[in-house]
Scaffold this active site. Sequence first.
Site, short mmCIF file in Angstrom:
data_model
loop_
_atom_site.label_atom_id
_atom_site.label_comp_id
_atom_site.label_asym_id
_atom_site.label_seq_id
_atom_site.Cartn_x
_atom_site.Cartn_y
_atom_site.Cartn_z
N ASP A 283 10.02 -5.69 7.82
CA ASP A 283 9.07 -4.73 8.39
C ASP A 283 9.36 -4.45 9.86
OD1 ASP A 283 7.67 -4.08 6.10
OD2 ASP A 283 6.36 -5.81 6.26
N LYS B 87 9.92 2.55 -0.17
CA LYS B 87 8.88 2.46 0.84
C LYS B 87 8.46 3.88 1.22
CE LYS B 87 7.86 0.00 5.13
NZ LYS B 87 8.40 -0.90 6.18
N ARG C 139 14.48 0.12 0.40
CA ARG C 139 14.70 -1.15 1.09
C ARG C 139 15.21 -2.20 0.10
NH1 ARG C 139 9.94 -3.52 4.71
NH2 ARG C 139 8.87 -3.84 2.72
N ASP D 113 1.70 -11.45 6.76
CA ASP D 113 2.19 -10.61 5.67
C ASP D 113 3.52 -9.97 6.02
OD1 ASP D 113 0.09 -9.24 7.38
OD2 ASP D 113 1.06 -7.48 6.48
N ASN D 114 3.98 -10.14 7.26
CA ASN D 114 5.30 -9.65 7.66
C ASN D 114 6.26 -10.80 7.92
OD1 ASN D 114 4.44 -6.99 7.54
ND2 ASN D 114 3.83 -6.93 9.68
N ARG E 286 6.11 -13.15 0.82
CA ARG E 286 5.72 -13.39 2.20
C ARG E 286 4.83 -14.63 2.29
NH1 ARG E 286 5.52 -7.62 3.98
NH2 ARG E 286 6.37 -6.43 2.26
N GLY F 50 0.79 -1.22 0.00
CA GLY F 50 0.00 0.00 0.00
C GLY F 50 0.82 1.26 0.00
N ARG F 51 2.10 1.16 0.33
CA ARG F 51 2.97 2.34 0.31
C ARG F 51 4.40 1.98 -0.10
NH1 ARG F 51 5.20 3.71 5.98
NH2 ARG F 51 5.04 1.75 7.11
#
Length: 492
Positions: A260, A111, A174, A250-251, A181, A90-91
Amino acid sequence: MTAAIPFANTYARLPERFFAEVPPTPVAAPRLIRVNRDLADLLGIDPDWLAGPEGVAVLSGNRVPEGAEPLAMAYAGHQFGNRVPQLGDGRAILLGEVVGRDGVRRDIQLKGAGPTPFSRRGDGRAALGPVLREYVVSEAMAALGIPTTRALAAVLTGDSVMRETVLPGAVLTRVATSHIRVGTFQFFAMRGDLDGVRALADHVIGRHDPDLAEAPDPYRALLARVVARQADLVARWLLVGFIHGVMNTDNCAVSGETIDFGPCAFLDAYDPAAVFSAIDEYGRYAYGNQPGILHWNLTRLAEAMLPLLAPETEDGIAVAQDVLAAFGPRFEASYYAGLRAKLGLTTVQDGDGDLARALLETMGANRADFTLTFRRLGDAALSAEGDAAVAALFDDPAAYGAWATRWRARLAAEPVDSAIRRAAMNRVNPAFIPRNHRIEAVIEAAIARDDFAPFHDLVTVLANPYDDQPAFAAYAEPPQAHERVLRTFCGT
């Protein structure tokens, strides 16, 4: 060495439903904070070019470099145990991949580069504080020898973002061996898209585990490989007192890298129930819960992969259970091997686990600093004169003394020179970690005064965490009562 970024993209070759093509959104007035020159060199990118006007334009999202294929990756996940069928970047925007001078393929991702189709009404931006936190902690983890994503650069955008208040905007570049994931597998599994699950698994094998392509059962072997990587990773987290803070699926990267760093933190006083993340209200991701949560996450991965493990569901479940059963023994072996090394033990004897647990329990009962206790044990192993400095960390110094008597008896059973033992202990017990109060001071100086000197100093110190660095001795000290950080926050 060339000024161009040597992209060699593979994820962009996957089917369109794996991602959304989206360029970064330009920013008003980008200004470089820091370039990781050693990492740039490893990637085959000229750090001087990267720090110059053209490079800063790329790092801020104002320019898409030649060879880049910007995309936002699709994924799903379980967040605090709740099933979420669609999340995605999303970002964050993946510019592409490069094969470094070491032959390793890595993603380069911006990011905070603006909204994507997965932004869920968010602005797609990052505030300065979380960018600095991730830069500091990810690079510290790398220096500690823990698999992790890396920070290539940080830039100010010249734009403001609204969170609880108006804050300076920033972009982190990053680097990861991939951003795939557990939640990426779940994205396709939750849609019943077996072809997508299979294509993703084949991509992961080709990218991370090419030796498995010729295995009799490559998908089972892949699951087993991910289980082993994650078991080792969480053991290494515990051994340095790291708390991820938001261990949603998701992390959880299938590469076995830490990914993350939103509300992450490090222990000061040892406490297995420690929670810093403001969004972890019930302590799901507390320090001591992390191995169990990793196993839970891997079970979700196994569920997503079930159709690949066997034609019949019941047979797939049996395969998954057999593979997942290896997590506990693998974690225990990795964790206790690490604890033995931290205690200066070079052989394995019955009772070593009890000895290590007794120290941790005594530390917890006496609010002893996790990092300093183990670091000072090196001096105590060299000479009993070092005991006083360790005991001073305990509310009841005698409690340490009682444990130390057992420890010395155990050390006496090994014919290892004390100076050699101390040197070995200092190679696994860091003097410096990214202490929470230091990170907060860095963020405050940057936001309140546009002063990045504390940030650069902290990055410099943490690049050599196992060295004593007398000039920076203060960075090893735990916080005073008024400096303690009790809550950390996600950057979204």
